[in-house]
Design a protein around this motif. Structure first.
Motif, mmCIF file in Angstrom:
data_model
loop_
_atom_site.group_PDB
_atom_site.id
_atom_site.type_symbol
_atom_site.label_atom_id
_atom_site.label_comp_id
_atom_site.label_asym_id
_atom_site.label_seq_id
_atom_site.Cartn_x
_atom_site.Cartn_y
_atom_site.Cartn_z
ATOM 1 N N ASP A 194 7.252 0.123 0.136
ATOM 2 C CA ASP A 194 8.503 0.482 0.848
ATOM 3 C C ASP A 194 8.652 1.989 0.949
ATOM 4 O O ASP A 194 9.720 2.561 0.660
ATOM 5 C CB ASP A 194 9.716 -0.121 0.129
ATOM 6 C CG ASP A 194 9.687 -1.641 0.141
ATOM 7 O OD1 ASP A 194 9.075 -2.199 1.091
ATOM 8 O OD2 ASP A 194 10.236 -2.256 -0.785
ATOM 9 N N ASP A 195 7.598 2.642 1.367
ATOM 10 C CA ASP A 195 7.548 4.092 1.564
ATOM 11 C C ASP A 195 7.810 4.865 0.275
ATOM 12 O O ASP A 195 8.165 6.048 0.307
ATOM 13 C CB ASP A 195 8.553 4.533 2.640
ATOM 14 C CG ASP A 195 8.201 3.972 4.003
ATOM 15 O OD1 ASP A 195 6.978 3.742 4.238
ATOM 16 O OD2 ASP A 195 9.101 3.764 4.817
ATOM 17 N N LYS A 225 -2.962 11.133 -5.994
ATOM 18 C CA LYS A 225 -2.413 11.347 -4.670
ATOM 19 C C LYS A 225 -2.649 10.129 -3.800
ATOM 20 O O LYS A 225 -3.636 9.426 -3.948
ATOM 21 C CB LYS A 225 -3.032 12.580 -4.018
ATOM 22 C CG LYS A 225 -2.704 13.882 -4.739
ATOM 23 C CD LYS A 225 -3.308 15.066 -4.001
ATOM 24 C CE LYS A 225 -2.968 16.377 -4.711
ATOM 25 N NZ LYS A 225 -3.546 17.533 -3.998
ATOM 26 N N LEU A 226 -1.730 9.917 -2.874
ATOM 27 C CA LEU A 226 -1.834 8.776 -1.961
ATOM 28 C C LEU A 226 -2.975 9.015 -0.972
ATOM 29 O O LEU A 226 -3.083 10.089 -0.399
ATOM 30 C CB LEU A 226 -0.523 8.590 -1.191
ATOM 31 C CG LEU A 226 -0.415 7.320 -0.332
ATOM 32 C CD1 LEU A 226 -0.348 6.101 -1.246
ATOM 33 C CD2 LEU A 226 0.806 7.382 0.561
#
Length: 533
Positions: A53-54, A100-101
């Motif tokens: 969800d972001d 990190k994404l």
């Protein structure tokens, strides 16, 4: 984000109680909340980050040893199902790092993603890269195998009626002759035929074309093999001993010679009804000397060429070559114009060695074939006809061959057109007018160059199929020999040929010329007449 820090004192205390091999990791799951957000494992620490969800969600936990592949030095965490951007490490609290994404992720399934951001580990990456390469190699290997299989099938399949001309270029490399190809394959360079394991497959790869001869043994066929013509002598089943004996003689070490029929293979073939016995050799389109002389006359040059090459082949048969790879002396025992072939260059090749005998000089023994065949009666020497030949003395057999060679020379010389066009016209126009009034053929040709019709030796003295008694009466009792025309004395080549014949026909075999002496005499004549042999 919960504080993951653990008081140093507490850590030290816990370290006292944990085993020396245990690994301490940060833990964010609900099961670890009561223990202060840490866990202990014998495997690895794991950290992962995902986007839900972001919002970024970080997960840290312990991975047991049995969940690693392979255990000890793993490169994949099995417990990380459903997570992306996974990181496993193997020191205390090493999973406290912030991940990190990844820039690209997939949402298609719990086990799908792109390396390094997805769930693909090193195994998947290697599989993705190496898989197509392995597949390409496999396709290439299959292609090479199929091509080679087709080439073998093209060259070796059993063709019953029509030979595929598209295969011809596969047979003899570099545009060499079939004889050169066979010579290269000959065992140990001896020229005694193809290797035995090759001979056993020859019958299945020859296409028979037409019958070119018949005899008491069976038939001779012209066949196609490896893009060239070969002669196939097919023996009947009752002639198995003759077939075996001839194949045995042809495979004698060092027997190959330009004036001896080139042997290729001995094989057998089951045609469904009975077993055929095959003897495969070089094919010579002119056929036997008997056929050749019936069809053509010869010039003086052609006569000498035929005579000297026939003597050369017989001399090689008779000669013993000493050494570990030596050749025993061989006597033919059935020499005649039907057993001498004419090659394309109008030279002779001696054939049909079914009655030949070999001499072992070490033990002074002669291996006489265990069959009931005898030589051709018309060409038998006097000592053979009256049964006085010494069967234990090898030179006796060679002397008998020389007698037969003299008769063959007589057949050749009769067909010599020494007078060119004049002699040809006389023999075809004038001679027939006189033939009815002549008691002998010799009285008519009074001019040099008369061409006489072909006849067998003693044609005017014995029946067409003479018995031993018929021949013995003429040759031994009456001591008669084929008539030599007086007009031969007017031509140098025919005069020398007549002299050689007489020296081959002596009643005493020991007084006859040797094959080597005949060869040298004719070679000197060819040099004198400027004839290239």
């Amino acid at each position: 984000m919960a504080n993951l820090g653990i008081p140093l004192v507490l850590v030290n205390c816990l370290a006292v109680y944990r085993s020396c091999e245990a690994l301490l990791c940060n833990c964010t799951t609900a099961q670890c909340e009561r223990r202060g957000f840490w866990c202990e494992t014998d495997g690895a620490c794991m950290a992962s980050m995902s986007l839900i969800d972001d919002q970024e969600q970080h997960v840290r936990t312990c991975i047991t040893r049995d969940q690693l592949e392979p255990p000890g030095h793993p490169f994949y965490c099995l417990s990380a199902e459903g997570l992306v951007n996974i990181h496993c490490c193997y020191t205390d609290y090493c999973n406290s790092i912030d991940l990190k994404l990844p820039s690209v992720t997939t949402q298609s399934g719990p086990n799908e993603g792109l390396w390094p951001g997805g769930t693909w580990g090193l195994v998947e990456v290697v599989a993705v890269i190496a898989g197509p390469l392995l597949l390409l190699c496999l396709v290439l290997l299959v292609g090479v195998f199929v091509c080679q299989h087709q080439r073998r099938a093209c060259g070796h399949r059993q063709r019953l009626e029509v030979e595929d001309p598209s295969c011809d270029h596969l047979y003899v490399p570099n545009d060499r002759s079939l004889q050169d190809f066979i010579y290269d394959l000959s065992t140990s360079g001896s020229g005694s035929g193809l290797p035995l394991f090759v001979q056993r497959t020859v019958a299945r790869t020859i296409v028979l074309q037409e019958v070119i001869g018949k005899g008491r043994f069976g038939e001779v066929w012209r066949g196609r093999w490896r893009g060239g013509d070969v002669a196939v002598k097919i023996f009947s089943s009752r002639e198995e001993r003759s077939w075996f004996r001839e194949a045995e003689i042809y495979q004698t070490i060092m027997i190959r010679h330009e004036n001896i029929l080139g042997f290729i293979a001995a094989d057998n073939k089951d045609n469904g009804t009975w077993t055929q016995l095959w003897l495969v050799s070089d094919h010579h389109e002119y056929g036997s000397l008997f056929d050749y002389l019936n069809r053509f006359s010869v010039t003086a040059e052609g006569m000498i060429k035929l005579a000297v090459t026939a003597a050369s082949g017989l001399a090689h048969l008779h000669m013993e070559i000493l050494g570990t790879q030596g050749k025993p002396g061989i006597a033919h025992r059935d020499l005649k114009s039907k057993n001498i072939l004419v090659k394309k260059n109008c030279t002779c090749a001696i054939a049909d060695l079914g009655l030949a005998v070999r001499h072992d000089s070490v033990t002074d023994t002669i291996d006489i074939a265990p069959n009931q065949r005898v030589g051709t009666k018309r060409y038998m020497a006097p000592e053979v006809l009256d049964d006085t030949i010494n069967m234990r003395h090898f030179d006796s057999f060679k002397c008998a061959d020389i007698y037969a060679l003299g008769l063959v020379y007589w057949e050749i010389a009769r067909r010599c057109n020494s007078g060119g066009l004049t002699g040809c016209l006389f023999s075809r126009v004038i001679q027939p007018l006189y033939s009815q009034r002549c008691s002998y053929l010799n009285c008519c040709p009074v001019l040099t160059g008369i061409l006489e019709e072909y006849q067998l030796p003693y044609y005017d003295l014995v029946p067409s199929d003479p018995s031993l008694e018929d021949m013995k009466k003429v040759v031994c009792d009456q001591k008669t020999r084929p008539n030599i025309s007086n007009w031969w004395q007017s031509h140098e080549a025919l005069r020398v040929m007549g002299k050689i014949m007489r020296e081959c026909w002596y009643a005493n075999g020991a007084a006859r010329l040797t094959a080597l002496r005949v060869k040298k005499s004719l070679s000197q004549l060819s040099v004198k007449e400027d004839i290239k042999v």
